[in-house]
Scaffold this active site. Sequence first.
Site, PDB file in Angstrom:
ATOM      1  N   ASP A  12     -10.924  69.070 -83.485  1.00 54.84           N
ATOM      2  CA  ASP A  12      -9.862  69.245 -82.490  1.00 54.84           C
ATOM      3  C   ASP A  12      -9.569  67.959 -81.725  1.00 54.84           C
ATOM      4  OD1 ASP A  12     -10.012  71.895 -83.120  1.00 54.84           O
ATOM      5  OD2 ASP A  12     -10.402  72.575 -81.079  1.00 54.84           O
ATOM      6  N   ASP A  13      -8.399  67.936 -81.126  1.00 55.52           N
ATOM      7  CA  ASP A  13      -7.994  67.001 -80.065  1.00 55.52           C
ATOM      8  C   ASP A  13      -7.518  65.637 -80.560  1.00 55.52           C
ATOM      9  OD1 ASP A  13      -8.778  69.082 -78.499  1.00 55.52           O
ATOM     10  OD2 ASP A  13     -10.211  67.972 -77.290  1.00 55.52           O
ATOM     11  N   HIS A  67      -2.226  70.653 -74.521  1.00 54.57           N
ATOM     12  CA  HIS A  67      -3.637  70.987 -74.298  1.00 54.57           C
ATOM     13  C   HIS A  67      -3.882  71.493 -72.882  1.00 54.57           C
ATOM     14  CE1 HIS A  67      -8.014  70.853 -74.705  1.00 54.57           C
ATOM     15  NE2 HIS A  67      -7.814  70.771 -76.007  1.00 54.57           N
ATOM     16  N   TYR A 104      -9.357  75.078 -74.992  1.00 53.30           N
ATOM     17  CA  TYR A 104     -10.488  75.634 -74.220  1.00 53.30           C
ATOM     18  C   TYR A 104     -10.874  77.045 -74.689  1.00 53.30           C
ATOM     19  CZ  TYR A 104      -8.413  71.963 -71.379  1.00 53.30           C
ATOM     20  OH  TYR A 104      -7.837  70.791 -70.963  1.00 53.30           O
ATOM     21  N   HIS A 154     -14.976  67.779 -82.562  1.00 57.92           N
ATOM     22  CA  HIS A 154     -13.841  67.125 -81.901  1.00 57.92           C
ATOM     23  C   HIS A 154     -13.713  65.657 -82.299  1.00 57.92           C
ATOM     24  CE1 HIS A 154     -14.336  70.674 -79.373  1.00 57.92           C
ATOM     25  NE2 HIS A 154     -13.103  70.472 -78.942  1.00 57.92           N
TER      26      HIS A 154
HETATM   27 ZN   LIG Z   1      -9.151  70.886 -77.569  1.00 57.07          ZN
END
Ligand SMILES: [Zn+2]
Length: 206
Positions: A12-13, A67, A104, A154
């Site tokens: 993620d991210d 996000h 989250y 991540h």
């Molecule tokens: Zn995230």
Amino acid sequence: MNNKKLVALTFDDGPSNITEKVLDILEENNIAGSFFLIGNLVTEDKKSILERQLTLGCEICNHSYTHSDMSKMSAEEIKEEISKTSAVIKEMVGVDTKFFRPPYILVSDTMYENIDLPFICGADSIDWNPETSAQDRINEVLKKVSDGSLVLMHDLYNNDKTLEALPVIIEKLKEQGYEFATASQIFEQKGINPNVKNKLWSNVFD
Ligand SMILES: [Zn+2]
């Protein structure tokens, strides 16, 4: 159905300054993972990263546009988070995002009603927390993983401890007889339809 032990590595991210290094590790191990991108990070200078992800057989998924905590958003705001992200990815590299990970891991009924993608959580490596050591990231994954798991990591900006943990996680999972697939492949190979209403998947057998 595929009876082999399968696991999906998901990130993620990104895209970020470590995404290429994650891809280097995956490529060395001949593994394709699934990347959940933040739409507002998908800028023209990141195009080569997305192209490389696809070249390596990786999958590009949706992790919202800003996000933010989407569980507090209206239907319209939710739809915009998803559609803007899908659109920027489609425009850049021509693929449709197939899965959604809630920022989250916060969800609401309004989100389930207005997002037309399967929701993915995963076996959490807790690598979003800078306090988690590389060894603890490894331990968390090995403790939580089972056949059909979607491992949550991540490629967050400067997340170097995950770069340290990832090769060990791969090595240990291989030793335990796991093979690697993308999120789409794992559902497909296990013969499970991910399109289930009000469902947050961490393992395709959950
Ligand atoms: Zn995230």
